[in-house]
Scaffold this motif. Structure first.
Motif, mmCIF file in Angstrom:
data_model
loop_
_atom_site.group_PDB
_atom_site.id
_atom_site.type_symbol
_atom_site.label_atom_id
_atom_site.label_comp_id
_atom_site.label_asym_id
_atom_site.label_seq_id
_atom_site.Cartn_x
_atom_site.Cartn_y
_atom_site.Cartn_z
ATOM 1 N N ILE A 148 0.853 -1.191 0.000
ATOM 2 C CA ILE A 148 0.000 0.000 0.000
ATOM 3 C C ILE A 148 0.885 1.234 0.000
ATOM 4 O O ILE A 148 1.664 1.443 0.938
ATOM 5 C CB ILE A 148 -0.935 0.032 1.233
ATOM 6 N N TYR A 149 0.781 2.008 -1.056
ATOM 7 C CA TYR A 149 1.559 3.239 -1.167
ATOM 8 C C TYR A 149 0.631 4.439 -1.006
ATOM 9 O O TYR A 149 -0.377 4.556 -1.702
ATOM 10 C CB TYR A 149 2.257 3.324 -2.523
ATOM 11 N N TYR A 150 0.972 5.314 -0.075
ATOM 12 C CA TYR A 150 0.253 6.574 0.099
ATOM 13 C C TYR A 150 1.154 7.726 -0.325
ATOM 14 O O TYR A 150 2.309 7.794 0.104
ATOM 15 C CB TYR A 150 -0.154 6.780 1.568
ATOM 16 N N GLU A 151 0.615 8.620 -1.114
ATOM 17 C CA GLU A 151 1.362 9.826 -1.454
ATOM 18 C C GLU A 151 1.343 10.763 -0.240
ATOM 19 O O GLU A 151 0.313 10.953 0.398
ATOM 20 C CB GLU A 151 0.734 10.526 -2.648
ATOM 21 N N GLY A 152 2.481 11.340 0.083
ATOM 22 C CA GLY A 152 2.564 12.207 1.245
ATOM 23 C C GLY A 152 3.319 11.534 2.371
ATOM 24 O O GLY A 152 3.531 10.319 2.379
ATOM 25 N N LYS A 153 3.749 12.294 3.336
ATOM 26 C CA LYS A 153 4.604 11.789 4.409
ATOM 27 C C LYS A 153 3.796 10.964 5.404
ATOM 28 O O LYS A 153 2.715 11.354 5.814
ATOM 29 C CB LYS A 153 5.288 12.953 5.131
ATOM 30 N N MET A 154 4.347 9.815 5.798
ATOM 31 C CA MET A 154 3.743 8.964 6.815
ATOM 32 C C MET A 154 4.710 8.841 7.986
ATOM 33 O O MET A 154 5.915 9.078 7.849
ATOM 34 C CB MET A 154 3.451 7.569 6.247
ATOM 35 N N ASN A 189 8.062 5.091 1.547
ATOM 36 C CA ASN A 189 6.733 5.479 2.013
ATOM 37 C C ASN A 189 5.669 4.449 1.627
ATOM 38 O O ASN A 189 4.545 4.787 1.275
ATOM 39 C CB ASN A 189 6.368 6.846 1.426
ATOM 40 N N THR A 190 6.029 3.185 1.680
ATOM 41 C CA THR A 190 5.155 2.104 1.230
ATOM 42 C C THR A 190 5.015 1.049 2.325
ATOM 43 O O THR A 190 6.011 0.586 2.875
ATOM 44 C CB THR A 190 5.729 1.438 -0.042
ATOM 45 N N PHE A 191 3.785 0.687 2.639
ATOM 46 C CA PHE A 191 3.526 -0.403 3.569
ATOM 47 C C PHE A 191 3.590 -1.724 2.812
ATOM 48 O O PHE A 191 2.996 -1.862 1.739
ATOM 49 C CB PHE A 191 2.151 -0.255 4.211
ATOM 50 N N ILE A 192 4.302 -2.694 3.377
ATOM 51 C CA ILE A 192 4.422 -4.004 2.749
ATOM 52 C C ILE A 192 3.959 -5.057 3.750
ATOM 53 O O ILE A 192 4.585 -5.265 4.790
ATOM 54 C CB ILE A 192 5.861 -4.296 2.304
ATOM 55 N N MET A 193 2.834 -5.702 3.455
ATOM 56 C CA MET A 193 2.269 -6.729 4.321
ATOM 57 C C MET A 193 2.623 -8.103 3.743
ATOM 58 O O MET A 193 2.251 -8.413 2.613
ATOM 59 C CB MET A 193 0.752 -6.578 4.405
ATOM 60 N N HIS A 194 3.365 -8.926 4.515
ATOM 61 C CA HIS A 194 3.701 -10.279 4.090
ATOM 62 C C HIS A 194 2.703 -11.259 4.695
ATOM 63 O O HIS A 194 2.587 -11.350 5.910
ATOM 64 C CB HIS A 194 5.104 -10.657 4.558
ATOM 65 N N TYR A 195 2.006 -11.986 3.838
ATOM 66 C CA TYR A 195 1.091 -13.016 4.287
ATOM 67 C C TYR A 195 1.773 -14.355 4.033
ATOM 68 O O TYR A 195 1.851 -14.815 2.897
ATOM 69 C CB TYR A 195 -0.233 -12.921 3.542
ATOM 70 N N GLU A 196 2.282 -14.982 5.096
ATOM 71 C CA GLU A 196 3.204 -16.093 4.942
ATOM 72 C C GLU A 196 2.522 -17.449 5.055
ATOM 73 O O GLU A 196 1.440 -17.578 5.610
ATOM 74 C CB GLU A 196 4.312 -15.981 5.995
ATOM 75 N N SER A 197 3.223 -18.449 4.547
ATOM 76 C CA SER A 197 2.770 -19.822 4.663
ATOM 77 C C SER A 197 2.696 -20.242 6.124
ATOM 78 O O SER A 197 3.413 -19.724 6.982
ATOM 79 C CB SER A 197 3.741 -20.742 3.917
ATOM 80 N N ILE A 198 1.833 -21.196 6.402
ATOM 81 C CA ILE A 198 1.752 -21.738 7.756
ATOM 82 C C ILE A 198 2.967 -22.596 8.092
ATOM 83 O O ILE A 198 3.199 -22.918 9.242
ATOM 84 C CB ILE A 198 0.483 -22.592 7.929
ATOM 85 N N ASP A 199 3.719 -23.001 7.068
ATOM 86 C CA ASP A 199 4.883 -23.863 7.283
ATOM 87 C C ASP A 199 6.120 -22.985 7.446
ATOM 88 O O ASP A 199 6.632 -22.429 6.482
ATOM 89 C CB ASP A 199 5.054 -24.808 6.086
ATOM 90 N N ASN A 200 6.623 -22.856 8.664
ATOM 91 C CA ASN A 200 7.748 -21.963 8.931
ATOM 92 C C ASN A 200 9.000 -22.339 8.157
ATOM 93 O O ASN A 200 9.806 -21.485 7.824
ATOM 94 C CB ASN A 200 8.062 -21.943 10.430
#
Length: 368
Positions: A251-257, A269-280
């Motif tokens: 998720i990229y938002y224009e403007g300062k966060m 300035n970009t949020f990066i959400m990792h949705y990982e496997s259940i197998d570590n």
């Protein structure tokens, strides 16, 4: 809390799952949600985590879970270990009945086994000896809200498709995209305790596969007193990408966060959400994405909010009409909730705005 949806469109099986994990604990601290920065939960639940909930076990077997996280992970892991190459309905039923783990009764599963014919199944740990064959399955806290959205506004009839698969893919993508659209605008799905985006697994006639990549842009179409359309871009670009057992939502938002917020990349300035496997073990083997991905994709979704110039909202648009003429008003509202815009008036304004946003974001990522 969650959403899982297993259904067919045009005879094509698909499976949709969201990512949000929440709790009803009153002492839990809600996590920051980059898809809804001002949202911190309600009296009934708080968002506390995110997880990948749907999986391709083998090329003919896809499954998703809802319920308590730890027992669900344990059960899915056992299913992956046992059926990574092939599966039968009777063997799956036997494993689910015999598996032993705490809080098994708090887990539900749904998915598809596709061999000679597609079989949609539903299993609940409250009745572990019953693995039911069903026509479709909607489970989780968001099931009723999603079903109401699922059963309204089938836009495939407005578009000419050459193949049933293309038509089903379009339908599935509009449903997945509508979850994120609602979350980032009205927050409607969050009130039903599901979200943080969603992903789609679809059957192509030979095997199951993820939708690999899709990007999202959101705009406001403001109707002024002269009945003309003015496009206002919501300064945000979202990109979903799948890497098999790892999925990513950016998720990229224009403007300062704020630099100390969870998952905010410090320089872009970009949020990066990792949705990982259940197998570590698989997580360690995966190429873990730490840099922003390009938003360039073969699939783009545009969410549009239509408003009067005085701020009154007309609603969300799911379809832009391909018809227009000089006599047509800038918009027409229908009883089924769809809004038809004059495509020429819209596109003249829209195309330049979207092009500028895409170019600006690519320049930003490339340091230009």
């Amino acid at each position: 809390m969650t959403l899982l949806a297993a259904f067919k469109n045009n005879g094509i099986p698909m499976l949709i799952g969201d990512f949000l994990v929440s709790t009803s604990s009153k002492i839990a601290k809600p996590m920051f949600m980059p898809t809804a920065p001002k949202y911190s939960g309600s009296d009934m639940f708080k968002p506390i985590n995110y997880v990948k909930k749907i999986y391709i076990i083998n090329n003919k077997f896809a499954i998703g879970f809802t319920g308590k996280l730890n027992p669900a992970r344990y059960i899915i892991k056992k299913i992956k270990d046992r059926f990574s190459k092939k599966v039968t309905f009777s063997e799956l039923k036997s494993l689910l009945f015999n598996i032993r783990c705490a809080y098994k009764k708090d887990v539900e599963l749904t998915g598809w086994i596709c061999k000679k014919r597609p079989l949609c199944f539903h299993w609940s740990g409250k009745n572990p000896n019953e693995l039911k064959i069903v026509s479709d399955c909607f489970i989780g806290s968001g099931k009723d809200h999603f079903k109401s959205m699922h059963n309204s506004g089938d836009l495939t009839k407005y578009v000419n498709f050459k193949r049933s698969f293309d038509k089903a893919l379009f339908f599935g993508l509009t449903k997945v995209s509508s979850i994120l659209h609602g979350e980032m605008t009205t927050g409607e799905n969050l009130h039903h305790m599901y979200g943080l985006g969603a992903e789609l697994i679809i059957w192509n006639g030979v095997e199951f596969s993820y939708i690999k990549k899709v990007s999202f842009i959101f705009v406001e179409a403001v109707i002024n007193e002269n009945n003309q359309i003015n496009i206002t871009l919501i300064p945000c670009v979202c990109t979903y990408e799948n890497f098999e057992s790892l999925s990513l939502l950016q998720i990229y938002y224009e403007g300062k966060m704020e630099s100390d917020l969870l998952n905010l990349h410090p320089t872009t300035n970009t949020f990066i959400m990792h949705y990982e496997s259940i197998d570590n073990r698989e997580i360690k083997e995966n190429l873990r994405k730490t840099e922003p991905v390009s938003p360039e994709s073969n699939l783009w979704f545009t969410g549009v909010i239509v408003k009067y110039s005085d701020g009154t909202s007309l609603g969300k648009i799911r379809m832009i009409s391909a018809k227009s003429n000089s006599k047509q008003k800038s918009f027409v509202c229908f009883k089924n909730g769809l809004i038809e815009l004059n495509v020429k008036m819209f596109s003249d304004e829209y195309s330049s705005v979207i092009f500028q946003m895409k170019e600006k974001y690519l320049d930003f990522l490339n340091g230009r």
